[in-house]
Design a protein around this motif. Structure first.
Motif, short mmCIF file in Angstrom:
data_model
loop_
_atom_site.label_atom_id
_atom_site.label_comp_id
_atom_site.label_asym_id
_atom_site.label_seq_id
_atom_site.Cartn_x
_atom_site.Cartn_y
_atom_site.Cartn_z
N SER A 464 0.83 -1.20 0.00
CA SER A 464 0.00 0.00 0.00
C SER A 464 0.87 1.25 0.00
O SER A 464 1.96 1.28 0.53
CB SER A 464 -0.93 -0.01 1.21
N GLU A 465 0.34 2.31 -0.65
CA GLU A 465 1.02 3.59 -0.79
C GLU A 465 2.30 3.50 -1.60
O GLU A 465 3.21 4.31 -1.44
CB GLU A 465 1.29 4.21 0.58
N CYS A 466 2.40 2.52 -2.45
CA CYS A 466 3.48 2.44 -3.45
C CYS A 466 2.88 2.93 -4.77
O CYS A 466 2.48 2.13 -5.63
CB CYS A 466 4.03 1.02 -3.57
N TYR A 467 2.81 4.23 -4.94
CA TYR A 467 1.98 4.83 -5.99
C TYR A 467 2.58 4.74 -7.39
O TYR A 467 1.90 5.07 -8.37
CB TYR A 467 1.69 6.29 -5.64
N LEU A 468 3.82 4.31 -7.52
CA LEU A 468 4.44 4.20 -8.84
C LEU A 468 4.28 2.81 -9.45
O LEU A 468 4.67 2.59 -10.59
CB LEU A 468 5.92 4.57 -8.78
N ILE A 469 3.71 1.89 -8.70
CA ILE A 469 3.48 0.55 -9.23
C ILE A 469 2.15 0.55 -9.98
O ILE A 469 1.11 0.90 -9.42
CB ILE A 469 3.45 -0.50 -8.11
N SER A 470 2.18 0.17 -11.24
CA SER A 470 0.96 0.23 -12.07
C SER A 470 0.33 -1.12 -12.33
O SER A 470 -0.85 -1.19 -12.68
CB SER A 470 1.28 0.90 -13.42
N HIS A 471 1.10 -2.21 -12.19
CA HIS A 471 0.57 -3.54 -12.43
C HIS A 471 1.24 -4.54 -11.50
O HIS A 471 2.33 -4.29 -10.99
CB HIS A 471 0.78 -3.98 -13.90
N MET A 472 0.57 -5.67 -11.30
CA MET A 472 1.06 -6.69 -10.39
C MET A 472 1.71 -7.84 -11.14
O MET A 472 1.22 -8.25 -12.21
CB MET A 472 -0.11 -7.25 -9.56
N PRO A 473 2.81 -8.41 -10.61
CA PRO A 473 3.45 -9.55 -11.28
C PRO A 473 2.58 -10.80 -11.20
O PRO A 473 1.84 -11.00 -10.24
CB PRO A 473 4.76 -9.72 -10.51
N LYS A 474 2.70 -11.63 -12.19
CA LYS A 474 1.90 -12.86 -12.26
C LYS A 474 2.20 -13.81 -11.10
O LYS A 474 1.35 -14.60 -10.69
CB LYS A 474 2.20 -13.56 -13.59
N GLY A 475 3.41 -13.69 -10.55
CA GLY A 475 3.81 -14.61 -9.49
C GLY A 475 2.97 -14.54 -8.23
O GLY A 475 3.04 -15.45 -7.40
N LEU A 476 2.18 -13.50 -8.06
CA LEU A 476 1.34 -13.40 -6.85
C LEU A 476 0.39 -14.59 -6.73
O LEU A 476 0.02 -14.99 -5.63
CB LEU A 476 0.53 -12.10 -6.87
N SER A 546 -8.25 6.01 -7.62
CA SER A 546 -7.47 7.22 -7.93
C SER A 546 -6.83 7.02 -9.29
O SER A 546 -6.96 5.95 -9.91
CB SER A 546 -6.41 7.48 -6.86
N SER A 547 -6.13 8.03 -9.77
CA SER A 547 -5.37 7.90 -11.01
C SER A 547 -4.05 7.22 -10.69
O SER A 547 -3.37 7.57 -9.73
CB SER A 547 -5.11 9.28 -11.63
N ILE A 548 -3.69 6.24 -11.50
CA ILE A 548 -2.49 5.44 -11.26
C ILE A 548 -1.42 5.81 -12.27
O ILE A 548 -1.70 5.99 -13.46
CB ILE A 548 -2.81 3.93 -11.33
N HIS A 549 -0.19 5.92 -11.78
CA HIS A 549 0.95 6.21 -12.64
C HIS A 549 1.04 5.17 -13.75
O HIS A 549 1.00 3.97 -13.51
CB HIS A 549 2.24 6.20 -11.82
N ASN A 550 1.15 5.62 -14.99
CA ASN A 550 1.15 4.73 -16.16
C ASN A 550 2.56 4.24 -16.45
O ASN A 550 3.24 4.70 -17.36
CB ASN A 550 0.58 5.47 -17.37
N ALA A 551 3.03 3.29 -15.63
CA ALA A 551 4.39 2.77 -15.78
C ALA A 551 4.40 1.57 -16.71
O ALA A 551 3.38 0.93 -16.93
CB ALA A 551 4.95 2.38 -14.42
N PRO A 552 5.57 1.22 -17.28
CA PRO A 552 5.67 0.03 -18.12
C PRO A 552 5.34 -1.23 -17.33
O PRO A 552 5.60 -1.30 -16.13
CB PRO A 552 7.15 0.02 -18.55
N ILE A 553 4.75 -2.19 -18.00
CA ILE A 553 4.40 -3.45 -17.34
C ILE A 553 5.64 -4.31 -17.22
O ILE A 553 6.37 -4.51 -18.18
CB ILE A 553 3.34 -4.22 -18.17
N PRO A 554 5.93 -4.82 -16.03
CA PRO A 554 7.08 -5.70 -15.88
C PRO A 554 6.90 -6.97 -16.68
O PRO A 554 5.80 -7.53 -16.76
CB PRO A 554 7.11 -5.99 -14.37
N THR A 555 7.96 -7.45 -17.28
CA THR A 555 7.90 -8.65 -18.10
C THR A 555 8.21 -9.87 -17.25
O THR A 555 9.03 -9.83 -16.34
CB THR A 555 8.92 -8.58 -19.25
N THR A 556 7.55 -10.97 -17.55
CA THR A 556 7.78 -12.22 -16.84
C THR A 556 8.92 -12.97 -17.50
O THR A 556 8.97 -13.10 -18.72
CB THR A 556 6.50 -13.07 -16.85
N THR A 557 9.81 -13.49 -16.68
CA THR A 557 11.00 -14.13 -17.23
C THR A 557 10.71 -15.50 -17.83
O THR A 557 11.41 -15.93 -18.73
CB THR A 557 12.05 -14.29 -16.13
N ASP A 558 9.71 -16.19 -17.33
CA ASP A 558 9.41 -17.53 -17.83
C ASP A 558 7.90 -17.67 -18.00
O ASP A 558 7.19 -18.13 -17.12
CB ASP A 558 9.94 -18.58 -16.85
#
Length: 691
Positions: A464-476, A546-558
């Protein structure tokens, strides 16, 4: 004019020959060596040399205790020939000298302060005599001020510390105020400091507390000793303590949090700690606590005696882990235990450390090599622990986190509120025993590592309050033991990139608490929120828009591996399909900055028969009705910053017939509410602490 002499240690290694040459030149200059130079330069240089000597010594023969005692009785003088015994004696003497230098430096600084005050007073008086014709009353006033300054100087000079070997090696701790200052402690009139210690030792408070302490179980005693590292009169979050206890292994298993809450309540019932009243309101916050100074002093004494934490002569926790497995980072006006940890205690075996707790060090800078040596670390609390955001912490770089890959025993890791961390290294994904990862308030963090799904033991993840994260990794979706997930982000859908969607989390069978950050500009977000009925075990839900920072989506390695895991997880969830009786039954619901006027449609498909707490803050909501005939079972209702919500108390009561507590803040259109000046209403017959 500077009031205190300051010394900044060299950034070069003390093992460098250049330091020795510098000391030689300093010696040849004939200058008097001040205490801080001796403590910060000479002793670390000598200890570095001794550590090299120790490595060259032959390994001591391992003997049992009876054999050692027999040898001591036969000829105690033979021990003087053992190089390891000699090394130990030298090290003990150096520790005593180092402690004495710290005391002498503090005393010298206080004397210097008084001398400068006297000089300034004399200059001011002399200037007035040359420029003004002073009346008798002013001269008397002048003399009175001078008498106070001289009296204070006499007190400082004549109270030089008595540094006997016994006092330096004694484990007795003075009554500590621990205000992160190194000022002299208050004394009772006409008594010496050591007499004040005896007063504490024999005080009724300590005697009564010892009885309560003995009645506690071994695990509860250890949990209680954790309070010793916190400053006096500080508000402490219950969650920080429970997570620390989990990290140390004092409480464990699926019921660890329940056990922690029980311990917490037991301490309250015994009068050891007390709940903190929140913002001058009548309701006491069950999540925060404080400890009375007298009880805290007693716990410090017990913690020092039990070698739970090392303390200095003023009761401040230290980074000295020569006799205890815990390192505390404390910054005072005159000292820094982080510096001591880096330069003075570098010769000790870092494998002994089980806990590293940052009490108030604002600037963190570790060496990678030093960090990687803490192989048996269980608790790593680097971030903020305070209930408020007053505590500021930042790092100069994140390279030291690479050394974490060897911390296979780490169970609790907190970076809460630390600035300048943009990403976490993949080495964190190798922490196979990690239970709790707290990233709350890391406002520069842009992404989570792709391999986070390998943390199979993880039960708590707070983003929470990590406002620069725009998407979640698949590993969750692979965190099968996850019970608490805060800060899950629903951003704009992308045609490329493999990221976790809300529906993917439905496979997490143990997930009970979830908070979500939704991009209000995302049309796809509404569809994702429709998946809530699939979460059968969820008990607490909080959603913010709220409005979310539009950061690049992290790529999955496998990607292939991720797809396989996803299919397996989907198959598991299909075996136990949700029905109307298995729908998520919430206990607590929070909505923040909700962008619509009426309650969301997805909420109507949830089982709200057991809902006890409803918190709504911000947004444009104008109607609290869910359906035409629906009545809320809520007991605790909090409404904040709802300027569009219009209704009176008579309309609210039929809609919420079970209310025992209401909080109304900045809701101008809510009329006739029987709230007090703090915006609170508590049903008279209800228990205020349960509200």
């Amino acid at each position: 004019m500077s009031t205190t002499s300051r010394y900044t240690p060299s950034t070069s290694s003390f093992g460098s020959p250049y330091v020795s040459l510098g000391l030689l030149a300093y010696l040849n200059s004939g200058k008097i060596t001040p205490f801080h130079t001796f403590k910060d330069v000479v002793i670390p240089e000598l200890q570095c040399h001794l550590s090299k000597v120790k490595k060259s010594l032959p390994n001591p023969q391992i003997k049992d205790e009876d054999t050692i005692n027999d040898e001591v009785e036969k000829d105690n003088s033979n021990c003087n020939d053992d190089p390891h015994v000699i090394f130990g004696e030298i090290q003990n003497d150096l520790n005593s000298i180092n402690k004495a230098c710290r005391e002498l430096k503090l005393w010298a600084d206080r004397v210097n302060q008084e001398i400068q005050t006297l000089i300034l007073q004399g200059l001011e008086d002399a200037f007035k005599e040359r420029t003004e014709a002073l009346e008798i009353s002013l001269r008397i006033e002048q003399l009175e001020r001078t008498r106070k300054v001289v009296s204070s100087l006499k007190k400082q000079i004549c109270s030089s510390p008595q540094l006997s070997p016994d006092s330096l090696q004694s484990e007795s701790l003075p009554q500590s105020r621990f205000s992160m200052r190194t000022d002299s402690l208050p004394e009772s009139p006409g008594r010496k400091p050591e007499e004040n210690i005896n007063l504490l030792t024999n005080s009724p408070t300590l005697t009564e507390f010892k009885k309560k302490y003995k009645d506690l179980g071994d695990r509860q005693q250890k949990c209680l000793l954790c309070f010793s590292v916190f400053p006096e009169n500080e508000t402490i979050k219950k969650k920080v303590l429970i997570h620390w206890w989990v990290g140390e292994g004092f409480i464990d298993g699926e019921a660890a949090e329940e056990t922690g809450n029980k311990y917490f309540n037991d301490f309250i019932d015994n009068g050891i700690i007390e709940r903190v009243q929140k913002n001058n309101k009548r309701r006491k916050n069950s999540e925060n606590c404080k400890m009375k100074p007298s009880i805290r002093d007693a716990i410090i004494k017990l913690a020092g005696k039990d070698r739970f934490v090392s303390f200095d002569s003023k009761g401040n926790p230290t980074a000295n882990f020569s006799s205890c497995p815990r390192v505390c980072l404390v910054k005072t006006e005159d000292d820094s235990s982080l510096r001591d940890f880096t330069y003075i205690y570098h010769y000790l075996e870092h494998e002994k450390i089980q806990t590293l707790f940052n009490v108030n060090e604002p600037q963190l800078n570790f060496r990678v090599g030093r960090f990687s040596k803490m192989k048996n670390l269980k608790v790593l609390q680097l971030g903020r622990w305070r209930a408020s955001a007053r505590q500021l912490v930042e790092v100069e770089g994140t390279e030291f986190l690479q050394g974490m890959k060897k911390m296979k025993q780490l169970r609790y890791f907190s970076l809460r509120g630390i600035s300048r961390i943009t990403e976490l290294p993949n080495s964190i994904c190798e922490l196979s025993n990690l239970r709790i990862l707290n990233l709350n308030g890391c406002d520069n963090l842009e992404k989570l590592p792709d391999g986070i799904g390998s943390l199979k033991q993880l039960t708590h993840l707070d983003m929470s309050e990590c406002y620069l994260i725009s998407h979640m990794p698949k590993g969750l979706t692979f965190l099968s033991e996850l019970r608490v997930l805060k800060g899950f982000v629903i951003g704009k859908q992308r045609s490329r990139g493999h990221y976790c969607k809300l529906a993917d989390l439905a496979v997490l069978q143990h997930l009970k608490k979830l908070s979500i950050h939704v991009d209000r500009t995302s049309d796809e977000a509404k569809k994702e929120l429709d998946s809530f009925p699939q979460f059968r075990n969820l008990r607490s839900l909080s959603v913010g828009w709220s409005s979310i920072h539009n950061a690049p989506i992290p790529t999955t390695t496998d990607v292939a591996l991720a797809t396989i895991h996803r299919i397996v997880s989907r198959e598991k969830s299909i075996k136990t399909p949700g029905s109307s009786s298995q729908r998520v039954a919430l206990d607590k619901l929070g909505l923040q900055n909700f962008p619509d006027f009426k309650m969301p449609d997805w909420l109507k498909r949830l089982n709200l028969k057991n809902l006890k707490k409803l918190y709504i803050r911000g947004g444009v909501l104008s109607d609290l009705s869910l359906t035409k005939d629906h009545k809320w079972t809520v007991k605790c209702l909090r409404l904040k910053s709802l300027r569009q919500l219009r209704m009176d108390w008579q309309e609210l009561q039929p809609l919420f017939p079970n209310l025992t507590y209401v909080e109304k803040v900045e809701c101008p259109e809510l009329s006739s509410f029987p709230c007090d000046e703090n915006g609170e209403w508590i049903r008279p017959e209800s228990d205020t602490e349960q509200a």
